[in-house]
Motif scaffolding. Structure first.
Motif, PDB file in Angstrom:
ATOM      1  N   ASN A 270     -29.643 -44.998 -38.812  1.00  0.00           N
ATOM      2  CA  ASN A 270     -29.712 -46.278 -38.118  1.00  0.00           C
ATOM      3  C   ASN A 270     -30.969 -46.323 -37.280  1.00  0.00           C
ATOM      4  N   THR A 272     -32.042 -48.370 -35.221  1.00  0.00           N
ATOM      5  CA  THR A 272     -31.972 -48.868 -33.837  1.00  0.00           C
ATOM      6  C   THR A 272     -31.834 -47.716 -32.846  1.00  0.00           C
ATOM      7  N   ASN A 273     -31.279 -46.586 -33.293  1.00  0.00           N
ATOM      8  CA  ASN A 273     -31.184 -45.439 -32.390  1.00  0.00           C
ATOM      9  C   ASN A 273     -32.564 -44.966 -31.965  1.00  0.00           C
ATOM     10  N   GLU A 276     -33.958 -47.267 -29.279  1.00  0.00           N
ATOM     11  CA  GLU A 276     -33.340 -47.009 -27.972  1.00  0.00           C
ATOM     12  C   GLU A 276     -33.899 -45.721 -27.354  1.00  0.00           C
ATOM     13  N   LEU A 277     -33.920 -44.646 -28.143  1.00  0.00           N
ATOM     14  CA  LEU A 277     -34.431 -43.373 -27.603  1.00  0.00           C
ATOM     15  C   LEU A 277     -35.878 -43.522 -27.148  1.00  0.00           C
ATOM     16  N   LEU A 337     -33.805 -57.130 -30.991  1.00  0.00           N
ATOM     17  CA  LEU A 337     -33.340 -56.171 -31.993  1.00  0.00           C
ATOM     18  C   LEU A 337     -31.968 -56.543 -32.526  1.00  0.00           C
TER      19      LEU A 337
END
Lengths: 661, 102, 205
Positions: A270, A272-273, A276-277, A337
């Motif tokens: 994924n 999107t992780n 975010e990170l 996002l």
């Protein structure tokens, strides 16, 4: 045997890339030849490269930053030129090359200009501001420097061997995954980031311990100079935020090297992780870059207004509040996002809060200047230029934090303009102000005033010319990172922006001229007292340039602006009754060796030359182990020698003019 | 942050610590093994036991004494806040995005 | 940190001051390093939590985890933490031989943990449940691999410092290193609590 490395890695594919590579190689060879011709290798090695003196490490950091600034700026100039001519045509740069340039421009400017510049200023100044003789961990300091340099070298090598990433400085998957970016570009990015981020974390840790543990007796936290406060908050942010970048880049590397599925399109990954990170680090990073500049502005404003800072405590609380808030509001970097409306609403409300402490700091500076005797020196000019311009940047930033407004402006040149509005007047002007302000501290002579003013005006005019058009183009809907376009209405603005880039080029050249003119005319710019600006904080209590131990006798501090108080009380510049021996760290070559081995390791990993990577890895471990189990690496400077040095400093009408650079 | 003092030269804190840690490990493993509770309550038990056990480790193995006056307390508190903010925020955002994209 | 003060044996007062301060600062710096490391583990755990159901039709946690296995690993780590505590007691009492004995026991427990990890993950990879199989397995292998790497570094340091103790006795610098290693070892046990509570137990509900 050589992994993926073949003769095709050399840039024969494009004349422009070839030219860039040649210029870099010739520049390096020229530097080597010059040092050899001057016969300065031994001097360079013993006095600088293996030095653990925090002031020299700081100067080397700033030197690295200035060299990389030139490279990053050439990238910027090439992009502006491309966009100025690329209406309905491909301009002069192929798309693939253009993409490399915008990626390397941002990567270099953030990791290898801004970071080393601010860390360099910390290194030269912070220990002196808190009355310390050295950093808590001098060897670790050297390791940090050489890891940063190794990362920078990796990016520079990608110019000659292979190609750099085309995935943008944030390397978003899935484009940065092996499937869509099979070349070594993203690997170069990953390893440059990993190597230099380890260096940054160690720096943050080092300054945290130094500031907490090595303050002069009597200096409570609420007596520290603002620049030291900025360094403390920045260090906390580095220690807490940089691990997120390390994790993000490492997981991306695992995807690419071992075929894992963290951020891939299929098999449970994924993307999107990653985003975010990345932004857990990315948002604090903006403040890691800006807070040190704020610290410089506070020092400059107080010194050149001849007044104690207005609202010292409110400034401290604002700095701390900015640091804490910045850790919690990363999401506004990816409103679009696809997070739920509750998440977006929460972050849309939290993010503009950061304008409150920022506003407080601006008013504190204005009120310090109010009724002060303001001296319009070069550092002060940069500060004033910052205050005016940053207010604009702040407003546009608040605009972007509003989720409904952020959406249409997402990924347009409005964002580019806002970001550069933060980074050039916000951060870089601060570093340049600090460079002008503290140069006499480090070298014992001032920088030329006339060329400094010229550089300032070129920078600020160039900034407005280059980025106001981008704000307008953002409203007109121009996306960022366009290699070509077909909207005729955009071109006039892009030509104005190109003109701005030319002005900034003048600013860069003027800075170089200023340095050359100042070194040549240093006899007339000598700082005989060590305190050229009538300063207020403790770093001006040492000689300029300072003795290796900074303070012969560690001063006792009784309030804010310790040096000013000493001058008022008449205790400044007096020889102490008695001297003691001083213990200082030995210099060490292990830091340079570790950086070099880290470079070898990372380069081998990029090209998947496993045997070479093994050598590099063993080399790094060896350099660490060679130091880790030694109890003491220190020598003693006898009191008599300290006394002689101090005597020379205190009595000489015109002290020696420092080490020629 | 200087937890080691002359006071802890006895094995006593380690013995207390290991007994408490054992109990706090057996409880969640036992609950999961026996399936005696509905899943939601099992999660609560696991979480509570983990938090208590972390405190036990900090107190008896790392000797982190949080007396009200000590600067350690402030630093530990700040760090806990930052860690919770990072981890909690990350989980919130990641799960939200995960649910909406996968 | 005034205990373990370096007073005798190392030069005069100025050097003793410098040495004591160095030891104090290293302890403080080590705590900050641990915080930074804790954030790395927190982020890996969060990533795992989000990906724990991204099995891509591959094996899930129910098929792969065994409660007894996880419990055994937990016990090994808890035992090693306790024996390191006994080593710390011996260090404070300045008993070289007992220190070495307890360090050896700690080492064996740690080695047992690593052996279990390696055999478990090797078996998984061979059975078609390697880290390249799914997002869930990528996250699991990376988290446990990072953890195992930390424990392995701890084991190497136990050996190296054990040799130091044997060779040079318990001088103040060796003692300060052993204390930092102790912090590291106990810290790793705390991280393991988070791992079994977030990875293994919920995966078996």
């Amino acid at each position: 045997m050589l992994g993926k490395l073949t003769i095709d890695a050399l840039p024969f594919y494009s004349g422009i890339a070839m030219t860039g590579a040649l210029i870099s190689v010739l520049g390096l060879l020229g530097a080597v030849a010059l040092i050899t011709w001057l016969g300065q290798w031994r001097y360079l090695w013993t006095e600088w490269l293996r030095s653990l003196d925090h002031k020299k490490i700081g100067v080397m950091y700033v030197t690295l930053a200035l060299i990389m600034l030139v490279r990053g700026f050439v990238d910027a100039l090439m992009m502006r030129t491309q966009q100025a001519v690329a209406l309905d045509s491909h301009g002069y740069l192929p798309p693939d090359h253009f993409d490399q340039i915008f990626t390397s421009h941002a990567t270099i400017m953030i990791f290898f200009v801004a970071m080393p510049f601010l860390v360099g200023l910390f290194n030269v100044i912070v220990p002196q501001q808190i009355g310390a003789r050295d950093m808590a961990f001098p060897f670790m300091n050297s390791v940090s420097l050489w890891l940063t340099a190794a990362g920078a070298a990796l990016v520079m090598v990608s110019l000659v061997i292979g190609k750099f990433s085309t995935a943008g400085w944030n390397a978003y998957p899935p484009y940065s995954e092996a499937q869509l970016s099979p070349g070594v570009g993203v690997d170069y990015w990953i390893w440059a980031i990993l190597v230099s981020s380890v260096g940054s974390i160690l720096t943050g840790l080092n300054f945290l311990v130094t500031i907490i543990k090595r303050r002069a007796p009597g200096m409570r936290l609420m007596m520290m100079p603002q620049f030291t406060w900025a360094a403390l908050c920045t260090s906390v942010l580095i220690v807490f935020a940089f691990p997120a970048l390390t994790v993000a880049a490492a997981l991306l590397g695992l995807d690419r090297y071992l075929g894992m599925h963290f951020f891939t399109n299929g098999d449970g990954g994924n993307l999107t992780n990653y985003i975010e990170l990345f932004w857990i680090w990315g948002h604090p990073e903006v403040y890691i870059l800006i807070l040190p500049a704020f610290g410089v502005y506070s020092e400059v404003v107080a010194t050149f207004s001849g007044r104690r800072l207005f609202g010292y405590e409110s400034l401290v609380y604002s700095t701390a509040a900015i640091a804490v808030l910045s850790l919690g509001v990363c999401l506004h970097h990816f409103f679009t996002l696809g997070a739920g409306s509750d998440v977006n609403a929460f972050f849309g409300r939290m993010a503009p809060l950061i304008a409150v402490p920022t506003g407080v700091t601006i008013f504190d500076w204005l009120l310090t200047m109010y009724r002060g005797r303001v001296r319009l020196s070069v550092p002060m000019l940069f500060t004033l230029g910052f205050i005016v311009t940053f207010v604009i940047g702040g407003m546009t930033g608040v605009l972007l934090t509003l989720a409904p407004a952020g959406r249409p402006m997402h990924d347009t040149t409005f964002l580019v303009a806002h970001f550069h509005n933060m980074m050039i007047p916000g951060a870089l002007f601060g570093y340049l102000a600090g460079y002008q302000y503290w140069f006499p501290k480090a070298f014992g002579f001032r920088l030329d005033d006339k060329w400094g003013r010229r550089a300032f005006w070129a920078w600020i005019i160039g900034f407005y010319l280059a980025f106001v058009p981008l704000y307008i183009l953002g409203f007109m809907g121009m996306p960022q990172r366009l290699e070509r376009y077909d909207v005729a209405g955009w071109q006039p603005y892009l030509i104005v922006a190109e003109l701005g880039a030319v002005f900034i080029l003048c600013g860069v050249v003027f800075l170089a001229v200023q340095l050359a003119v100042s070194i040549r005319g240093r006899a007339g710019l000598v700082v005989s007292t060590g305190d050229p600006w009538n300063g207020r904080t403790l770093e001006w209590a040492t000689a300029s340039p300072p003795a290796v131990y900074n303070f012969a006798v560690v001063p006792h501090v009784h309030g804010i602006d310790a040096w000013w108080d000493m001058k008022q009380a008449g205790t400044a510049g007096r020889a102490p009754a008695r001297f003691r021996d001083i213990i200082m760290s030995d210099d060490s070559s292990a830091g340079v060796a570790l950086g070099a081995m880290a470079f070898v390791f990372a380069f081998a990993m990029v090209w998947q030359i496993w045997w070479l990577a093994a050598i590099g890895g063993i080399g790094v471990s060896g350099a660490v182990l060679s130091r880790a189990f030694r109890d003491r690496d220190e020598h003693r400077i006898p009191a008599s020698q300290v006394e002689a040095t101090e005597h020379r400093h205190l009595t000489a009408a015109v002290p020696t003019s420092g080490t020629p650079t | 942050m200087a937890p080691q003092r002359r006071t802890n030269v006895t094995p006593k804190p380690y013995l207390i610590g290991v007994v408490l840690a054992l109990v706090l490990t057996v409880i969640p493993f036992g609950v999961v093994a026996s399936r005696a509770l509905p899943p939601k309550q099992i999660f609560v038990v696991i979480g509570a036991a983990a938090i208590v056990q972390i405190v036990v480790h900090l107190r008896f193995f790392l000797h982190l004494e949080l007396k009200p006056s000590s600067p350690n307390q402030r630093i530990a508190l700040c760090f806990a806040v930052v860690l919770l903010m990072l981890a909690g925020g990350t989980l919130w955002i990641m799960f939200n995005l995960h649910d909406r994209t996968m | 940190m005034t205990d373990g003060a370096v007073t005798a044996g190392i030069g005069d007062q100025i050097e003793a001051e410098a040495a004591n301060r160095a030891i104090d600062e290293r302890a403080y710096g080590f705590w900050i390093y641990l915080m930074s490391d804790a954030i790395i583990f927190a982020l890996l755990l969060a990533t795992f939590a989000v990906m724990s159901h991204s099995t891509a039709d591959g094996p899930s946690s129910h098929a792969l985890f065994r409660l007894s296995h996880a419990f055994a690993k937990t016990m090994l780590l808890l035992a090693s933490s306790t024996t390191f505590g006994f080593a710390s007691v011996a260090i404070a009492a300045e008993q070289c031989r007992r220190t070495l004995a307890w360090l050896s026991v700690t080492f064996l427990f740690g080695l047992g943990f690593i052996a279990m990890e390696i055999s478990e993950f090797h078996a998984m990879a061979v059975a078609g449940a390697g880290p390249w199989r799914s997002g869930f397995l990528s996250a699991l292998f990376t988290l446990n691999g990072t953890y195992g790497a930390h424990v392995s570094v701890g084991l190497i340091l136990i050996v190296v410092l054990g040799c130091e103790v044997a060779r040079r006795g318990l001088n103040p610098f060796v003692v300060s290193r052993l204390r930092r290693l102790g912090l590291f070892w106990h810290f790793l046990d705390i991280v393991w609590i988070a791992i079994f509570s977030i990875v293994y137990l919920p995966g078996l509900i």
